[in-house]
Scaffold this motif. Sequence first.
Motif, mmCIF file in Angstrom:
data_model
loop_
_atom_site.group_PDB
_atom_site.id
_atom_site.type_symbol
_atom_site.label_atom_id
_atom_site.label_comp_id
_atom_site.label_asym_id
_atom_site.label_seq_id
_atom_site.Cartn_x
_atom_site.Cartn_y
_atom_site.Cartn_z
ATOM 1 N N ARG A 131 28.722 63.678 40.276
ATOM 2 C CA ARG A 131 30.147 63.544 40.002
ATOM 3 C C ARG A 131 30.960 63.236 41.251
ATOM 4 O O ARG A 131 31.898 62.430 41.218
ATOM 5 C CB ARG A 131 30.674 64.825 39.348
ATOM 6 C CG ARG A 131 32.165 64.765 39.023
ATOM 7 C CD ARG A 131 32.648 66.060 38.370
ATOM 8 N NE ARG A 131 34.080 65.988 38.103
ATOM 9 C CZ ARG A 131 35.018 66.259 39.002
ATOM 10 N NH1 ARG A 131 34.670 66.646 40.227
ATOM 11 N NH2 ARG A 131 36.291 66.165 38.677
ATOM 12 N N GLY A 132 30.654 63.850 42.375
ATOM 13 C CA GLY A 132 31.466 63.669 43.576
ATOM 14 C C GLY A 132 30.937 62.630 44.535
ATOM 15 O O GLY A 132 31.482 62.480 45.632
ATOM 16 N N LEU A 133 29.919 61.890 44.146
ATOM 17 C CA LEU A 133 29.222 61.048 45.114
ATOM 18 C C LEU A 133 29.710 59.599 45.101
ATOM 19 O O LEU A 133 30.674 59.245 44.441
ATOM 20 C CB LEU A 133 27.718 61.165 44.872
ATOM 21 C CG LEU A 133 27.190 62.611 45.017
ATOM 22 C CD1 LEU A 133 25.698 62.679 44.804
ATOM 23 C CD2 LEU A 133 27.556 63.198 46.385
ATOM 24 N N ALA A 134 29.040 58.747 45.880
ATOM 25 C CA ALA A 134 29.556 57.425 46.212
ATOM 26 C C ALA A 134 29.414 56.420 45.077
ATOM 27 O O ALA A 134 28.482 56.482 44.273
ATOM 28 C CB ALA A 134 28.834 56.901 47.453
ATOM 29 N N ILE A 135 30.345 55.465 45.084
ATOM 30 C CA ILE A 135 30.277 54.341 44.150
ATOM 31 C C ILE A 135 30.251 53.005 44.892
ATOM 32 O O ILE A 135 30.034 51.965 44.274
ATOM 33 C CB ILE A 135 31.446 54.353 43.142
ATOM 34 C CG1 ILE A 135 32.793 54.165 43.849
ATOM 35 C CG2 ILE A 135 31.445 55.641 42.332
ATOM 36 C CD1 ILE A 135 33.973 53.985 42.900
ATOM 37 N N THR A 194 37.794 63.959 46.281
ATOM 38 C CA THR A 194 37.178 63.166 45.225
ATOM 39 C C THR A 194 37.369 61.705 45.578
ATOM 40 O O THR A 194 36.420 60.928 45.569
ATOM 41 C CB THR A 194 37.827 63.486 43.874
ATOM 42 O OG1 THR A 194 37.648 64.878 43.604
ATOM 43 C CG2 THR A 194 37.192 62.672 42.764
ATOM 44 N N ILE A 195 38.600 61.345 45.879
ATOM 45 C CA ILE A 195 38.889 60.122 46.625
ATOM 46 C C ILE A 195 40.106 60.398 47.492
ATOM 47 O O ILE A 195 40.897 61.304 47.208
ATOM 48 C CB ILE A 195 39.146 58.886 45.726
ATOM 49 C CG1 ILE A 195 40.527 58.949 45.084
ATOM 50 C CG2 ILE A 195 38.073 58.675 44.706
ATOM 51 C CD1 ILE A 195 41.018 57.606 44.642
ATOM 52 N N SER A 196 40.238 59.616 48.547
ATOM 53 C CA SER A 196 41.441 59.686 49.365
ATOM 54 C C SER A 196 41.811 58.273 49.791
ATOM 55 O O SER A 196 40.956 57.387 49.860
ATOM 56 C CB SER A 196 41.237 60.582 50.591
ATOM 57 O OG SER A 196 40.222 60.057 51.435
ATOM 58 N N VAL A 197 43.096 58.093 50.077
ATOM 59 C CA VAL A 197 43.600 56.796 50.529
ATOM 60 C C VAL A 197 44.474 57.016 51.750
ATOM 61 O O VAL A 197 45.424 57.801 51.711
ATOM 62 C CB VAL A 197 44.421 56.080 49.431
ATOM 63 C CG1 VAL A 197 44.901 54.719 49.944
ATOM 64 C CG2 VAL A 197 43.609 55.898 48.160
ATOM 65 N N ALA A 198 44.141 56.338 52.837
ATOM 66 C CA ALA A 198 45.008 56.269 54.015
ATOM 67 C C ALA A 198 45.646 54.889 54.015
ATOM 68 O O ALA A 198 44.943 53.875 53.904
ATOM 69 C CB ALA A 198 44.200 56.474 55.288
ATOM 70 N N LEU A 252 34.386 57.603 48.602
ATOM 71 C CA LEU A 252 33.819 56.491 47.839
ATOM 72 C C LEU A 252 32.502 55.984 48.397
ATOM 73 O O LEU A 252 31.759 55.302 47.687
ATOM 74 C CB LEU A 252 34.804 55.314 47.802
ATOM 75 C CG LEU A 252 36.157 55.551 47.135
ATOM 76 C CD1 LEU A 252 36.970 54.262 47.144
ATOM 77 C CD2 LEU A 252 35.980 56.059 45.706
ATOM 78 N N ALA A 253 32.209 56.294 49.657
ATOM 79 C CA ALA A 253 31.056 55.670 50.302
ATOM 80 C C ALA A 253 30.486 56.577 51.388
ATOM 81 O O ALA A 253 31.023 57.647 51.693
ATOM 82 C CB ALA A 253 31.462 54.321 50.899
ATOM 83 N N HIS A 254 29.421 56.103 51.984
ATOM 84 C CA HIS A 254 28.696 56.801 53.043
ATOM 85 C C HIS A 254 29.458 56.772 54.362
ATOM 86 O O HIS A 254 29.065 57.424 55.339
ATOM 87 C CB HIS A 254 27.336 56.097 53.212
ATOM 88 C CG HIS A 254 26.293 56.886 53.909
ATOM 89 N ND1 HIS A 254 25.912 56.630 55.206
ATOM 90 C CD2 HIS A 254 25.518 57.912 53.492
ATOM 91 C CE1 HIS A 254 24.938 57.461 55.555
ATOM 92 N NE2 HIS A 254 24.687 58.251 54.544
ATOM 93 N N LYS A 255 30.556 56.021 54.405
ATOM 94 C CA LYS A 255 31.392 55.895 55.589
ATOM 95 C C LYS A 255 32.830 55.682 55.122
ATOM 96 O O LYS A 255 33.051 55.352 53.949
ATOM 97 C CB LYS A 255 30.926 54.706 56.440
ATOM 98 C CG LYS A 255 31.019 53.368 55.731
ATOM 99 C CD LYS A 255 30.397 52.233 56.541
ATOM 100 C CE LYS A 255 31.202 51.888 57.773
ATOM 101 N NZ LYS A 255 30.675 50.718 58.500
ATOM 102 N N TYR A 303 34.477 57.731 36.644
ATOM 103 C CA TYR A 303 35.912 58.035 36.611
ATOM 104 C C TYR A 303 36.604 57.663 37.922
ATOM 105 O O TYR A 303 37.833 57.500 37.968
ATOM 106 C CB TYR A 303 36.130 59.519 36.333
ATOM 107 C CG TYR A 303 35.806 60.411 37.511
ATOM 108 C CD1 TYR A 303 36.791 60.806 38.408
ATOM 109 C CD2 TYR A 303 34.498 60.842 37.746
ATOM 110 C CE1 TYR A 303 36.499 61.605 39.504
ATOM 111 C CE2 TYR A 303 34.186 61.630 38.832
ATOM 112 C CZ TYR A 303 35.188 62.014 39.708
ATOM 113 O OH TYR A 303 34.880 62.789 40.784
ATOM 114 N N LYS A 304 35.829 57.521 39.012
ATOM 115 C CA LYS A 304 36.443 57.185 40.294
ATOM 116 C C LYS A 304 37.037 55.778 40.295
ATOM 117 O O LYS A 304 37.963 55.501 41.069
ATOM 118 C CB LYS A 304 35.416 57.322 41.429
ATOM 119 C CG LYS A 304 35.033 58.753 41.764
ATOM 120 C CD LYS A 304 34.281 58.845 43.075
ATOM 121 C CE LYS A 304 33.991 60.286 43.454
ATOM 122 N NZ LYS A 304 33.425 60.414 44.808
ATOM 123 N N VAL A 305 36.511 54.898 39.449
ATOM 124 C CA VAL A 305 37.035 53.531 39.413
ATOM 125 C C VAL A 305 38.493 53.526 38.956
ATOM 126 O O VAL A 305 39.370 53.022 39.682
ATOM 127 C CB VAL A 305 36.143 52.630 38.534
ATOM 128 C CG1 VAL A 305 36.792 51.253 38.355
ATOM 129 C CG2 VAL A 305 34.748 52.494 39.151
#
Length: 316
Positions: A146-150, A241-245, A261-264, A298-300
């Motif tokens: 659920r909390g991992l990368a897409i 869960t997601i963040s936006v800067a 969203l990703a490994h970096k 759901y992250k999309v």
Amino acid sequence: MKSFTYERADSPRAAAAAIARTPNAKFIAGGTNLLDLMKLQIETPAHLIDVNHLGLDTVEKTRDGGIRIGALVRNTDLAAHKTVRRDYAVLSRALVSGASGQLRNKATTAGNLLQRTRCPYFYDTTKPCNKRQPGSGCAAIGGYSRGLAILGVSDQCIATHPSDMAVAMRVLDAVVETVASDGTTRAIPIADLHTLPGATPHIETTLKPGEFITAVTLPRPAGGTQVYRKVRDRASYAFATISVAAVLQPDGTGRFAFGGLAHKPWRVESAEAQAPQGAGPVADAVLAGARPTAQNAYKVPLVRRTLAAVFSEAKA
């Protein structure tokens, strides 16, 4: 916790040299991630090199109008620094949204950049994890994701990078300064510091063995309206869960980096050309190539809603 030996470094170069000459050694500063991993025997260093007394704990102005942040500046001090609050507000907000006050008082700038994933299978030593034990498999693929990368995922790993600070530094085009045991130095754009998992998820950065981070520099202030928006499962002390800067300019242009969203820290510069058209086109470009699981699909739509909220906040 397994037994280990300990020494205190007296210079950055000496710290790098100590790592180079000592098998299975680790640097320790705040220890907010490393000590937890040692208790679980995920990390089992034979030797710890204490770097807390190297004087790398100041924030200074640079000749080009930016700032240089010492590797050992604590997260609390960086978030509260008057120049950071005034000119790099997205960084201050990202730092305050991370961890707890007690942890921010100990955590360092370099340590924050290098903290390891919070994937539940990485922390569960009874389960296979290619990041923890290369070649063992990835329990998250087909497991609880659920909390991992897409984005940027591979068939070997779908873990995310946990840092809030790194996401803000990515949108600000930070540069990471290092020193090696022979005294050679490097300046690494933060875009090139962290790696995607590919076939080697246990390799998380482009740092060479023993290379020691001494500082992070930020270019002159980008101006505009700076926003850090973090979506999480509870109001505090939770990873994104997601963040936006975001840094949005009056002419409609902008920069965006994403966490969770990703490994970096994830930034798609080509997507930023869509900023004058609004959140939707930016999201379309950022999400191109997404590979969600059934549990984190759901992250999309969440990326789209969070970006829309960022645009709205910037216009308010």
